[in-house]
Scaffold this motif. Sequence first.
Motif, PDB file in Angstrom:
ATOM      1  N   TRP A 124       0.832  -1.195   0.000  1.00  0.00           N
ATOM      2  CA  TRP A 124       0.000   0.000   0.000  1.00  0.00           C
ATOM      3  C   TRP A 124       0.876   1.259   0.000  1.00  0.00           C
ATOM      4  O   TRP A 124       0.606   2.208  -0.731  1.00  0.00           O
ATOM      5  N   ALA A 125       1.932   1.258   0.814  1.00  0.00           N
ATOM      6  CA  ALA A 125       2.853   2.403   0.858  1.00  0.00           C
ATOM      7  C   ALA A 125       3.485   2.621  -0.516  1.00  0.00           C
ATOM      8  O   ALA A 125       3.642   3.756  -0.967  1.00  0.00           O
ATOM      9  N   GLY A 126       3.852   1.536  -1.200  1.00  0.00           N
ATOM     10  CA  GLY A 126       4.430   1.645  -2.536  1.00  0.00           C
ATOM     11  C   GLY A 126       3.448   2.203  -3.549  1.00  0.00           C
ATOM     12  O   GLY A 126       3.811   3.008  -4.412  1.00  0.00           O
ATOM     13  N   MET A 127       2.186   1.797  -3.446  1.00  0.00           N
ATOM     14  CA  MET A 127       1.152   2.333  -4.340  1.00  0.00           C
ATOM     15  C   MET A 127       0.972   3.829  -4.089  1.00  0.00           C
ATOM     16  O   MET A 127       0.908   4.625  -5.032  1.00  0.00           O
ATOM     17  N   ARG A 128       0.906   4.216  -2.844  1.00  0.00           N
ATOM     18  CA  ARG A 128       0.722   5.628  -2.502  1.00  0.00           C
ATOM     19  C   ARG A 128       1.930   6.453  -2.934  1.00  0.00           C
ATOM     20  O   ARG A 128       1.791   7.554  -3.471  1.00  0.00           O
ATOM     21  N   LEU A 129       3.131   5.915  -2.728  1.00  0.00           N
ATOM     22  CA  LEU A 129       4.354   6.613  -3.137  1.00  0.00           C
ATOM     23  C   LEU A 129       4.371   6.841  -4.638  1.00  0.00           C
ATOM     24  O   LEU A 129       4.656   7.946  -5.091  1.00  0.00           O
ATOM     25  N   GLN A 130       4.036   5.816  -5.420  1.00  0.00           N
ATOM     26  CA  GLN A 130       4.069   6.014  -6.876  1.00  0.00           C
ATOM     27  C   GLN A 130       2.988   6.978  -7.327  1.00  0.00           C
ATOM     28  O   GLN A 130       3.167   7.707  -8.289  1.00  0.00           O
ATOM     29  N   GLU A 131       1.853   7.060  -6.636  1.00  0.00           N
ATOM     30  CA  GLU A 131       0.851   8.081  -6.957  1.00  0.00           C
ATOM     31  C   GLU A 131       1.429   9.478  -6.751  1.00  0.00           C
ATOM     32  O   GLU A 131       1.280  10.349  -7.605  1.00  0.00           O
ATOM     33  N   ILE A 132       2.085   9.675  -5.619  1.00  0.00           N
ATOM     34  CA  ILE A 132       2.663  10.987  -5.310  1.00  0.00           C
ATOM     35  C   ILE A 132       3.757  11.352  -6.306  1.00  0.00           C
ATOM     36  O   ILE A 132       3.777  12.454  -6.849  1.00  0.00           O
ATOM     37  N   LEU A 133       4.674  10.426  -6.565  1.00  0.00           N
ATOM     38  CA  LEU A 133       5.824  10.732  -7.416  1.00  0.00           C
ATOM     39  C   LEU A 133       5.471  10.825  -8.893  1.00  0.00           C
ATOM     40  O   LEU A 133       6.203  11.437  -9.660  1.00  0.00           O
ATOM     41  N   SER A 134       4.362  10.246  -9.295  1.00  0.00           N
ATOM     42  CA  SER A 134       3.958  10.288 -10.701  1.00  0.00           C
ATOM     43  C   SER A 134       3.306  11.608 -11.082  1.00  0.00           C
ATOM     44  O   SER A 134       3.029  11.834 -12.254  1.00  0.00           O
ATOM     45  N   HIS A 135       3.065  12.462 -10.112  1.00  0.00           N
ATOM     46  CA  HIS A 135       2.434  13.747 -10.374  1.00  0.00           C
ATOM     47  C   HIS A 135       3.234  14.839  -9.678  1.00  0.00           C
ATOM     48  O   HIS A 135       3.133  15.013  -8.470  1.00  0.00           O
TER      49      HIS A 135
END
Length: 107
Positions: A45-56
């Motif tokens: 879940w942390a990895g999913m949230r991190l990639q959401e943040i870093l992708s934008h």
Amino acid sequence: MTIYECSRSMTSSRTPEEWAWRAGREEPAWRLSWLPDRLSREQAWAGMRLQEILSHPDLASDHETHARTLAEQLGITVQQALRTLHQRMLDRSPFVTTLELLHRRHP
């Protein structure tokens, strides 16, 4: 930003090309599409949230501390996550340069 989660997978409303799936029954059982290691559900879940943040980029600047905390949960740095996600982007779209992608987001 929403992460959709069921007992076997996680997907993101902001970056649907990235996902997590449960690869086994015993923890660590989760895999992320962009990291090779097996993870706990919380780490996935942390990895999913991190990639959401870093992708934008507009979100990344607002959530710098949060991104750092999420990356630490995965045992990586924000810079390592950025490099990995950037390489995945290039692998999916080899003819698109970083400059072209930035121009698309901020014309």
